[in-house]
Design an enzyme around this catalytic site. Sequence first.
Site, short mmCIF file in Angstrom:
data_model
loop_
_atom_site.label_atom_id
_atom_site.label_comp_id
_atom_site.label_asym_id
_atom_site.label_seq_id
_atom_site.Cartn_x
_atom_site.Cartn_y
_atom_site.Cartn_z
N LEU A 139 0.91 -1.25 0.28
CA LEU A 139 0.02 -0.04 -0.13
C LEU A 139 1.01 1.29 -0.01
O LEU A 139 0.41 2.25 -0.59
CB LEU A 139 -1.01 -0.01 1.28
N GLY A 140 2.06 1.44 0.78
CA GLY A 140 2.83 2.43 0.66
C GLY A 140 4.35 1.99 1.49
O GLY A 140 4.49 0.88 1.69
N ALA A 143 9.93 5.39 6.04
CA ALA A 143 11.33 5.48 6.15
C ALA A 143 11.93 3.96 6.47
O ALA A 143 13.02 4.02 6.30
CB ALA A 143 11.51 6.75 7.11
N GLY A 145 10.46 0.79 6.45
CA GLY A 145 9.93 -0.37 5.78
C GLY A 145 8.38 -0.10 4.95
O GLY A 145 7.91 1.00 4.94
N LYS A 146 7.86 -1.24 4.29
CA LYS A 146 6.66 -1.13 3.53
C LYS A 146 5.50 -1.34 4.39
O LYS A 146 5.35 -1.88 5.63
CB LYS A 146 6.65 -2.10 2.55
N VAL A 147 4.30 -0.88 3.93
CA VAL A 147 3.24 -0.87 4.42
C VAL A 147 2.09 -1.94 3.66
O VAL A 147 2.15 -1.47 2.43
CB VAL A 147 2.07 0.04 4.71
N ASP A 274 3.14 15.84 12.05
CA ASP A 274 3.48 15.54 10.68
C ASP A 274 2.12 15.29 9.74
O ASP A 274 1.89 14.59 9.04
CB ASP A 274 4.12 14.13 10.66
#
Length: 530
Positions: A139-140, A143, A145-147, A274
């Site tokens: 999905l994304g 910084a 790792g991946k989601v 953020d």
Amino acid sequence: MVFSLDEEMDGLTLQDDVRQGLTANTLQVPAAYNPEVVFDDGNNDLPDDQLNLHSPIGNRTRRRSSVLAKFPVLSPAHTRRVSISNNSPGAGASLLTSQLASSFKSSTGAESAFKEEAPQDMRPKSMRTIQDFRPIRVLGRGAYGKVILVKDQFSQKLYAMKQLKKAEILINDNDKGEDQDPADRNKDLDKRIERTFAERTILSQLEHPNIVKLFYSFHDHSKLYLILQFIPGGELFYHLKERGTLEEDTVAFYAAEVSCALKFLHDNGIVYRDLKPENCLLDQRGHLVLTDFGLSKKSATETQGDKTDSESDLDKDDIYTLHSIIGTPEYAAPEILQGVAYNKNCDWYSLGCLLYDMLVGKPPYTGNNHKVILNKIQKDKQGPRIPYYLSDGMKDVLNWLLKKDKTKRWDVDKYWSEDPSDNQKGGKKKKPGKQRVSKFQSHFIFRKINWKLMESGDLQRTTLGPIVPIITNWELAENFDDEFTSMSFEDDYAMNSIPIKSNSDLSGHPSDIFKGFSFKASGSYLERHF
Ligand SMILES: Nc1ncnc2c1ncn2[C@@H]1O[C@H](COP(=O)(O)OP(=O)(O)OP(=O)(O)O)[C@@H](O)[C@H]1O
């Protein structure tokens, strides 16, 4: 002549541009506002590889959150710093963890949000492991790792699994090798670990309709995993990229939902730090959900009242931490970029940047690093140029949220809603040169918002938002960028990962630093949200 949005807005017309032969790199403003306006994206000071960083439509580039290179920052003299490096990695981390836990306990709101379940949540009976979840697609990427969209093998429910590589957390890209003072290196490591725990701790203690839910967290020898509610409508960033800009009513609606989430966080002593379109997801009904709490922080306590010594020490740490130059520069408040002390008010400045971005197609100040952006803010005596085609209401809100002097900025937390004892409709009149004191929720731009329904969560449960994402099959993740959904996840999804069975097999291992990371939401919480 090339006009930059940051430098020149008023009086710019299509004819001006055509006369100058400017066709490329321009952003079209929707006809509803002013069919004639075309303007340059104002990124001429960027290196070639970043020239298309923001607009035109379809060319928006994702902005990464960062712990920015620091200006010299003078921290308060009596700052207690925690070290995790003294031969015993676990000792410091445990201290950090217990500090975080106790700091959250002292936050009455956060505690009450999970009053009944909190004790057993922190001591789950059975831990999940990565083998419980089948990967579907990426999905994304963040910084560390991946989601990944995953399916629970037992319940068949879908979740978003955020993975954080321990090695990336432990090894600092900015490490200056032998030249770096070991104390500074330890401090940086403390911070990275603290932030990792903060995301898990904050999300496990809060429940709000506009904030992503955390169901489980666990770790193995190489990674940390957060099993989050899957928000299928994609990033607001993705929808902005498709549409360029949004209509004012839509912007007001998202502004109201983000504000509810921020107000809730602030009431619970948390600064988000953020806010940006990449971190605002849309759920299946088109309501906005904040994700990514990796940079969130327990706020500097404003009431220093009757505190024990150890509680006072914690507050000092909080004050120190809120000097960190952190976030995404385009959306960060000037005081953060300057490296001076700041507080929760910085989130309202970021809300101003988010509104500006939704209305105009880019944030008010852009540049390839925080110093360039800070220079632009400082040079801009009058504040950012607010396009003439926006309504007076929008101009007014932007003007008050984007005040660079935080003491003059709208203190939205303080002036949130009408006090029943306040007889003056619409709040008090502002005094010239002072902070705005009229009530946020009563502002004209929010005239169509039913705050009562929104704050209770009923609106999110029962109605559709202004942009309803097209979802034919949740597993396709249709509202996420191909850039991610086409990525392979095999390397990141080791089915042979070795789970950590008990804390006893960790002594002396770096994983000991992450002891206490695992979490399981209560049964009632899980049921409530599925
Ligand atoms: N719960 C979720 N449901 C759907 N998608 C999600 C979810 N959480 C994160 N994502 C996707 O993954 C992306 C990266 O997640 P996140 O921002 O939490 O990672 P990060 O490491 O903190 O990123 P960065 O370093 O850019 O701040 C998000 O922008 C979003 O597209």
